[in-house]
Write an enzyme that holds these catalytic residues in place. Sequence first.
Site, PDB file in Angstrom:
ATOM      1  CD  GLN A   1      48.920  41.360  32.092  1.00 27.32           C
ATOM      2  OE1 GLN A   1      48.616  40.581  31.209  1.00 27.32           O
ATOM      3  NE2 GLN A   1      49.862  41.079  32.963  1.00 27.32           N
TER       4      GLN A   1
ATOM      5  CB  VAL B   1      39.580  44.512  35.567  1.00 24.16           C
ATOM      6  CG1 VAL B   1      40.139  44.449  34.159  1.00 24.16           C
ATOM      7  CG2 VAL B   1      38.987  43.162  35.970  1.00 24.16           C
ATOM      8  CG  ASP B   2      42.150  43.216  41.225  1.00 23.21           C
ATOM      9  OD1 ASP B   2      42.702  44.339  41.323  1.00 23.21           O
ATOM     10  OD2 ASP B   2      42.777  42.145  41.311  1.00 23.21           O
TER      11      ASP B   2
ATOM     12  CG  HIS C   1      43.819  43.870  30.310  1.00 22.56           C
ATOM     13  ND1 HIS C   1      44.265  42.603  30.614  1.00 22.56           N
ATOM     14  CD2 HIS C   1      44.497  44.240  29.193  1.00 22.56           C
ATOM     15  CE1 HIS C   1      45.174  42.225  29.714  1.00 22.56           C
ATOM     16  NE2 HIS C   1      45.338  43.206  28.862  1.00 22.56           N
TER      17      HIS C   1
ATOM     18  CB  CYS D   1      23.503  54.843  27.797  1.00 26.40           C
ATOM     19  SG  CYS D   1      24.143  56.506  27.775  1.00 26.40           S
TER      20      CYS D   1
ATOM     21  CD  GLU E   1      53.077  28.093  37.311  1.00 29.70           C
ATOM     22  OE1 GLU E   1      52.959  27.035  37.946  1.00 29.70           O
ATOM     23  OE2 GLU E   1      52.259  28.468  36.460  1.00 29.70           O
TER      24      GLU E   1
HETATM   25  P1  OAD Z   1      47.186  34.332  34.502  1.00 29.31           P
HETATM   26  O1  OAD Z   1      46.099  33.624  35.235  1.00 29.31           O
HETATM   27  O2  OAD Z   1      47.434  33.970  33.083  1.00 29.31           O
HETATM   28  O3  OAD Z   1      48.576  34.129  35.266  1.00 29.31           O
HETATM   29  C1  OAD Z   1      48.699  34.332  36.653  1.00 29.31           C
HETATM   30  C2  OAD Z   1      50.141  34.129  37.008  1.00 29.31           C
HETATM   31  O4  OAD Z   1      50.298  34.431  38.374  1.00 29.31           O
HETATM   32  C3  OAD Z   1      50.670  32.713  36.792  1.00 29.31           C
HETATM   33  O5  OAD Z   1      51.903  32.767  36.091  1.00 29.31           O
HETATM   34  C4  OAD Z   1      50.870  32.182  38.218  1.00 29.31           C
HETATM   35  O6  OAD Z   1      51.996  31.309  38.329  1.00 29.31           O
HETATM   36  C5  OAD Z   1      51.131  33.457  38.975  1.00 29.31           C
HETATM   37  N1  OAD Z   1      50.762  33.419  40.405  1.00 29.31           N
HETATM   38  C6  OAD Z   1      49.686  32.833  40.996  1.00 29.31           C
HETATM   39  N2  OAD Z   1      49.667  33.085  42.317  1.00 29.31           N
HETATM   40  C7  OAD Z   1      50.746  33.854  42.573  1.00 29.31           C
HETATM   41  C8  OAD Z   1      51.271  34.460  43.736  1.00 29.31           C
HETATM   42  N3  OAD Z   1      50.674  34.339  44.929  1.00 29.31           N
HETATM   43  N4  OAD Z   1      52.415  35.178  43.633  1.00 29.31           N
HETATM   44  C9  OAD Z   1      53.047  35.314  42.440  1.00 29.31           C
HETATM   45  N5  OAD Z   1      52.586  34.779  41.294  1.00 29.31           N
HETATM   46  C10 OAD Z   1      51.460  34.063  41.357  1.00 29.31           C
HETATM   47  O7  OAD Z   1      46.904  35.900  34.683  1.00 29.31           O
HETATM   48  P2  OAD Z   1      47.449  37.127  33.821  1.00 29.31           P
HETATM   49  O8  OAD Z   1      48.845  36.894  33.381  1.00 29.31           O
HETATM   50  O9  OAD Z   1      47.166  38.340  34.607  1.00 29.31           O
HETATM   51  O10 OAD Z   1      42.776  39.412  30.160  1.00 29.31           O
HETATM   52  O11 OAD Z   1      46.482  37.073  32.568  1.00 29.31           O
HETATM   53  C11 OAD Z   1      46.574  38.053  31.587  1.00 29.31           C
HETATM   54  C12 OAD Z   1      45.231  38.342  31.007  1.00 29.31           C
HETATM   55  O12 OAD Z   1      44.628  37.109  30.558  1.00 29.31           O
HETATM   56  C13 OAD Z   1      44.216  38.899  31.984  1.00 29.31           C
HETATM   57  O13 OAD Z   1      44.338  40.292  32.181  1.00 29.31           O
HETATM   58  C14 OAD Z   1      42.918  38.570  31.314  1.00 29.31           C
HETATM   59  C15 OAD Z   1      43.221  37.122  30.963  1.00 29.31           C
HETATM   60  O14 OAD Z   1      42.467  36.562  29.957  1.00 29.31           O
HETATM   61  C16 OAD Z   1      41.553  39.814  29.756  1.00 29.31           C
HETATM   62  O15 OAD Z   1      40.524  39.472  30.321  1.00 29.31           O
HETATM   63  C17 OAD Z   1      41.575  40.730  28.552  1.00 29.31           C
END
Ligand code: OAD
Length: 243
Positions: free
Chosen positions: A100, A102-103, A118, A146, A213
């Site tokens: 997910q 984009v980095d 994404h 563009c 978590e």
């Molecule tokens: P979130 O910010 O919702 O969740 C990040 C998760 O990573 C959390 O459950 C943290 O507990 C966990 N976490 C943090 N540090 C960690 C580490 N060092 N090791 C393991 N786990 C860790 O991010 P996403 O689930 O990626 O979408 O969010 C999904 C989407 O919501 C993103 O792609 C973006 C956002 O809005 C769009 O922009 C369309």
Amino acid sequence: MLFSERLLTNIKFANSLAVLTGAGISAESRVPTFRGENGLWKRYRPEDLATAEAFLSNPQLVWDWYRYRRNIISQVTPNPGHYALVDLETHIKDFTLITQNVDNLHRIAGSETIEELHGNIMRNRCVDCNRRYNDNELPHMDVPKCSCGGMIRPDVVLFGDLLPADVLARSIAASRRCDVFISIGTSALVHPAASLPIEAKNCGAYVVEINFEKTVISDRVDESIIGQSGEILPLLINELGFQ
Ligand code: OAD
């Protein structure tokens, strides 16, 4: 032992393995996550910055937001979690990394089969003719235009956009056919990505979660490993003898 015999055996004998990553895997590279105490969505409103409507009504604001994030991302490097997934890929015949994020950090680390659900913040496209622009090809304007006259936007999925259909189809197929599915560093709240581990489980895969978590899917997976992915994944690769 941190890893069950069942997990190690399932991975060693897996013909097909799928991984889903979220912002957490890049947290140890100092890319901010979205949710949680220091998450981006605590400080900024997604509806102002990351929706298709916001881009049409205030493209300048959305460009400023993506330039801010691109600037952070351009200064960071992959961490041991990203590199461990490269090692994993070289040992599994049918491996799909669904992200997910984009980095671009999985590509920089060297992963090859990547499905960017994404999009990718380093790419751009025209909203009218869909012409692609790399960063170094972007016209120097606040809101780049563009050659056809249309507005150029970052090639990322905004809320309200459809996910790229081909990427989503390949991600669902990989989730359905895999023997093992590993969900890493995602809150599992944003669909359709969040439904992929459940899809895999329903199709008989052994599903593991690695997260700092508990999440909403922790009770639905076969194994939930609590910890930092940048530490857990290299240990897993070591335990598997996959370096
Ligand atoms: P979130 O910010 O919702 O969740 C990040 C998760 O990573 C959390 O459950 C943290 O507990 C966990 N976490 C943090 N540090 C960690 C580490 N060092 N090791 C393991 N786990 C860790 O991010 P996403 O689930 O990626 O979408 O969010 C999904 C989407 O919501 C993103 O792609 C973006 C956002 O809005 C769009 O922009 C369309």
